[in-house]
Design a protein around this motif. Structure first.
Motif, PDB file in Angstrom:
ATOM      1  N   ALA A   1      -1.267  -0.018 -13.319  1.00  0.00           N
ATOM      2  CA  ALA A   1      -1.435  -0.391 -14.721  1.00  0.00           C
ATOM      3  C   ALA A   1      -2.231  -1.686 -14.819  1.00  0.00           C
ATOM      4  CB  ALA A   1      -0.081  -0.563 -15.384  1.00  0.00           C
ATOM      5  N   ALA A   2      -2.946  -1.828 -15.918  1.00  0.00           N
ATOM      6  CA  ALA A   2      -3.678  -3.066 -16.170  1.00  0.00           C
ATOM      7  C   ALA A   2      -2.714  -4.241 -16.126  1.00  0.00           C
ATOM      8  CB  ALA A   2      -4.364  -2.995 -17.528  1.00  0.00           C
ATOM      9  N   GLY A   3      -3.133  -5.311 -15.474  1.00  0.00           N
ATOM     10  CA  GLY A   3      -2.347  -6.529 -15.426  1.00  0.00           C
ATOM     11  C   GLY A   3      -1.343  -6.625 -14.292  1.00  0.00           C
ATOM     12  N   GLU A   4      -1.181  -5.566 -13.504  1.00  0.00           N
ATOM     13  CA  GLU A   4      -0.190  -5.621 -12.422  1.00  0.00           C
ATOM     14  C   GLU A   4      -0.667  -6.518 -11.284  1.00  0.00           C
ATOM     15  OE1 GLU A   4       2.689  -1.885 -12.343  1.00  0.00           O
ATOM     16  OE2 GLU A   4       0.643  -1.311 -11.788  1.00  0.00           O
ATOM     17  N   ARG A   5       0.313  -7.107 -10.581  1.00  0.00           N
ATOM     18  CA  ARG A   5       0.069  -7.920  -9.379  1.00  0.00           C
ATOM     19  C   ARG A   5       0.357  -7.031  -8.173  1.00  0.00           C
ATOM     20  NH1 ARG A   5       4.491 -11.963 -10.137  1.00  0.00           N
ATOM     21  NH2 ARG A   5       5.341 -10.105 -11.088  1.00  0.00           N
ATOM     22  N   VAL A   6      -0.613  -6.884  -7.279  1.00  0.00           N
ATOM     23  CA  VAL A   6      -0.556  -5.890  -6.215  1.00  0.00           C
ATOM     24  C   VAL A   6      -0.742  -6.554  -4.857  1.00  0.00           C
ATOM     25  CG1 VAL A   6      -1.601  -3.757  -5.333  1.00  0.00           C
ATOM     26  CG2 VAL A   6      -1.569  -4.198  -7.811  1.00  0.00           C
ATOM     27  N   LEU A   7       0.069  -6.125  -3.887  1.00  0.00           N
ATOM     28  CA  LEU A   7      -0.106  -6.537  -2.494  1.00  0.00           C
ATOM     29  C   LEU A   7      -0.525  -5.315  -1.698  1.00  0.00           C
ATOM     30  CD1 LEU A   7       0.128  -8.566  -0.160  1.00  0.00           C
ATOM     31  CD2 LEU A   7       2.543  -7.900   0.047  1.00  0.00           C
ATOM     32  N   ASP A   8      -1.662  -5.420  -1.000  1.00  0.00           N
ATOM     33  CA  ASP A   8      -2.139  -4.356  -0.108  1.00  0.00           C
ATOM     34  C   ASP A   8      -1.801  -4.778   1.315  1.00  0.00           C
ATOM     35  OD1 ASP A   8      -3.444  -2.370   1.283  1.00  0.00           O
ATOM     36  OD2 ASP A   8      -5.427  -2.775   0.445  1.00  0.00           O
ATOM     37  N   LEU A   9      -0.809  -4.111   1.891  1.00  0.00           N
ATOM     38  CA  LEU A   9      -0.284  -4.445   3.213  1.00  0.00           C
ATOM     39  C   LEU A   9      -1.148  -3.788   4.281  1.00  0.00           C
ATOM     40  CD1 LEU A   9       2.364  -5.898   4.256  1.00  0.00           C
ATOM     41  CD2 LEU A   9       3.288  -3.607   4.539  1.00  0.00           C
ATOM     42  N   GLY A  10      -1.900  -4.603   5.035  1.00  0.00           N
ATOM     43  CA  GLY A  10      -2.818  -4.068   6.034  1.00  0.00           C
ATOM     44  C   GLY A  10      -4.063  -3.532   5.366  1.00  0.00           C
ATOM     45  N   CYS A  11      -4.767  -4.394   4.649  1.00  0.00           N
ATOM     46  CA  CYS A  11      -5.880  -3.973   3.786  1.00  0.00           C
ATOM     47  C   CYS A  11      -7.119  -3.529   4.539  1.00  0.00           C
ATOM     48  CB  CYS A  11      -6.233  -5.092   2.824  1.00  0.00           C
ATOM     49  SG  CYS A  11      -6.864  -6.579   3.649  1.00  0.00           S
TER      50      CYS A  11
ATOM     51  N   LEU B   1       3.479  -2.750  -4.198  1.00  0.00           N
ATOM     52  CA  LEU B   1       2.975  -2.842  -2.831  1.00  0.00           C
ATOM     53  C   LEU B   1       2.283  -1.528  -2.505  1.00  0.00           C
ATOM     54  CD1 LEU B   1       3.870  -4.299   0.347  1.00  0.00           C
ATOM     55  CD2 LEU B   1       4.088  -1.808   0.348  1.00  0.00           C
ATOM     56  N   ILE B   2       1.049  -1.618  -2.017  1.00  0.00           N
ATOM     57  CA  ILE B   2       0.355  -0.440  -1.518  1.00  0.00           C
ATOM     58  C   ILE B   2       0.111  -0.626  -0.028  1.00  0.00           C
ATOM     59  CG2 ILE B   2      -0.708   0.192  -3.719  1.00  0.00           C
ATOM     60  CD1 ILE B   2      -3.322  -1.098  -2.721  1.00  0.00           C
ATOM     61  N   SER B   3       0.074   0.481   0.700  1.00  0.00           N
ATOM     62  CA  SER B   3      -0.211   0.428   2.135  1.00  0.00           C
ATOM     63  C   SER B   3      -0.635   1.813   2.577  1.00  0.00           C
ATOM     64  CB  SER B   3       1.029  -0.032   2.906  1.00  0.00           C
ATOM     65  OG  SER B   3       0.713  -0.229   4.273  1.00  0.00           O
ATOM     66  N   ASN B   4      -1.548   1.852   3.539  1.00  0.00           N
ATOM     67  CA  ASN B   4      -2.080   3.136   3.988  1.00  0.00           C
ATOM     68  C   ASN B   4      -2.232   3.128   5.511  1.00  0.00           C
ATOM     69  OD1 ASN B   4      -3.356   5.577   4.332  1.00  0.00           O
ATOM     70  ND2 ASN B   4      -4.863   5.255   2.726  1.00  0.00           N
ATOM     71  N   GLY B   5      -1.225   3.697   6.190  1.00  0.00           N
ATOM     72  CA  GLY B   5      -1.317   3.860   7.635  1.00  0.00           C
ATOM     73  C   GLY B   5      -1.109   2.594   8.422  1.00  0.00           C
ATOM     74  N   VAL B   6      -0.322   1.665   7.905  1.00  0.00           N
ATOM     75  CA  VAL B   6      -0.137   0.381   8.580  1.00  0.00           C
ATOM     76  C   VAL B   6       1.284   0.204   9.102  1.00  0.00           C
ATOM     77  CG1 VAL B   6      -0.159  -2.120   8.236  1.00  0.00           C
ATOM     78  CG2 VAL B   6      -1.987  -0.707   7.289  1.00  0.00           C
ATOM     79  N   ILE B   7       2.263   0.575   8.308  1.00  0.00           N
ATOM     80  CA  ILE B   7       3.651   0.349   8.708  1.00  0.00           C
ATOM     81  C   ILE B   7       3.966   1.092  10.001  1.00  0.00           C
ATOM     82  CG2 ILE B   7       6.072   0.625   8.009  1.00  0.00           C
ATOM     83  CD1 ILE B   7       5.100   0.207   5.097  1.00  0.00           C
ATOM     84  N   ASP B   8       3.343   2.248  10.205  1.00  0.00           N
ATOM     85  CA  ASP B   8       3.589   3.005  11.441  1.00  0.00           C
ATOM     86  C   ASP B   8       3.144   2.252  12.681  1.00  0.00           C
ATOM     87  OD1 ASP B   8       0.886   3.607  10.434  1.00  0.00           O
ATOM     88  OD2 ASP B   8       0.734   4.907  12.173  1.00  0.00           O
ATOM     89  N   LEU B   9       2.204   1.306  12.543  1.00  0.00           N
ATOM     90  CA  LEU B   9       1.709   0.547  13.698  1.00  0.00           C
ATOM     91  C   LEU B   9       2.651  -0.568  14.125  1.00  0.00           C
ATOM     92  CD1 LEU B   9      -2.039   0.132  12.653  1.00  0.00           C
ATOM     93  CD2 LEU B   9      -1.141   1.644  14.432  1.00  0.00           C
TER      94      LEU B   9
END
Length: 200
Positions: free
Chosen positions: A73-83, A147-155
């Motif tokens: 959504a507009a205005g959200e604060r986002v953390l990309d884990l392992g960007c 929080l968004i993340s794509n293929g990082v936590i598995d590492l």
């Protein structure tokens, strides 16, 4: 809480950095995992992908599509884990708009350099890239909505530490949009010894 990891974490982190530095610096290489814009398109990434510069997307190495869990959504604060090189962060920056904020973290300096260059090329001012590790996030409690993340936590061997940090930095009611590799059984002894299985 101490977690028995059964793997040389320092060695693993060195090898992960080496692998993803190669993805950053030699994106045309045939890695054991898919990479690049065509892969992101195959995963049905949202239309915002088109605006992300090739310098970032050529080093895209995600495992699935976290955007299938919903748009931001507009205005959200986002953390990309392992960007990594910033593809998901730059998609997110477009979604949240000028009132929002995206912070990408990664431990691979070569990837962060590509992400920063791509953000500058797009002239987006609502995104920043920080060198950090998921087990030790350098942010105050309740800093992010998503929080968004794509293929990082598995590492990361110490999943408990990662999720403790995620819980800490998400605001109450915040959410995760994670695409990752999961397994049904514990990692085998061969898997613990073969660093390529972790980094790949």
């Amino acid at each position: 809480m101490a977690v028995e990891l059964g793997v040389d974490v320092a060695l693993l982190k060195r090898e992960i950095k080496k692998t993803y530095a190669a993805v950053s610096q030699e994106p045309e290489t045939d890695f054991i995992f898919p990479t690049g814009r065509a892969w992101a398109q195959d995963l049905r990434y949202p239309p915002e992908l088109a605006a992300v510069p090739e310098g970032a997307v050529e080093s895209f190495a995600g495992v699935a599509n976290p955007w299938e869990l919903g748009r931001l959504a507009a205005g959200e604060r986002v953390l990309d884990l392992g960007c990594g090189a910033g593809t998901d962060s730059l998609v997110a920056a477009q979604m949240v708009g000028a009132a929002g904020r995206v912070t990408g973290i990664d431990m691979t300096v070569e990837m962060l350099a590509k992400a920063r260059a791509a953000a500058a090329e797009m002239a987006v001012t609502n995104v920043e890239f920080v060198e950090a590790e998921a087990e030790h996030l350098p942010f105050p409690d309740e800093s992010f909505d998503v929080l968004i993340s794509n293929g990082v936590i598995d590492l990361i061997p110490d999943k408990d530490a990662v999720f403790v940090e995620i819980y800490r930095v998400l605001r109450p009611g915040g959410r995760m949009q994670v695409a990752d590799v999961t397994i049904q059984n514990p990692v085998s002894e061969e898997g613990r010894r073969n660093i390529d299985l972790w980094t790949g």
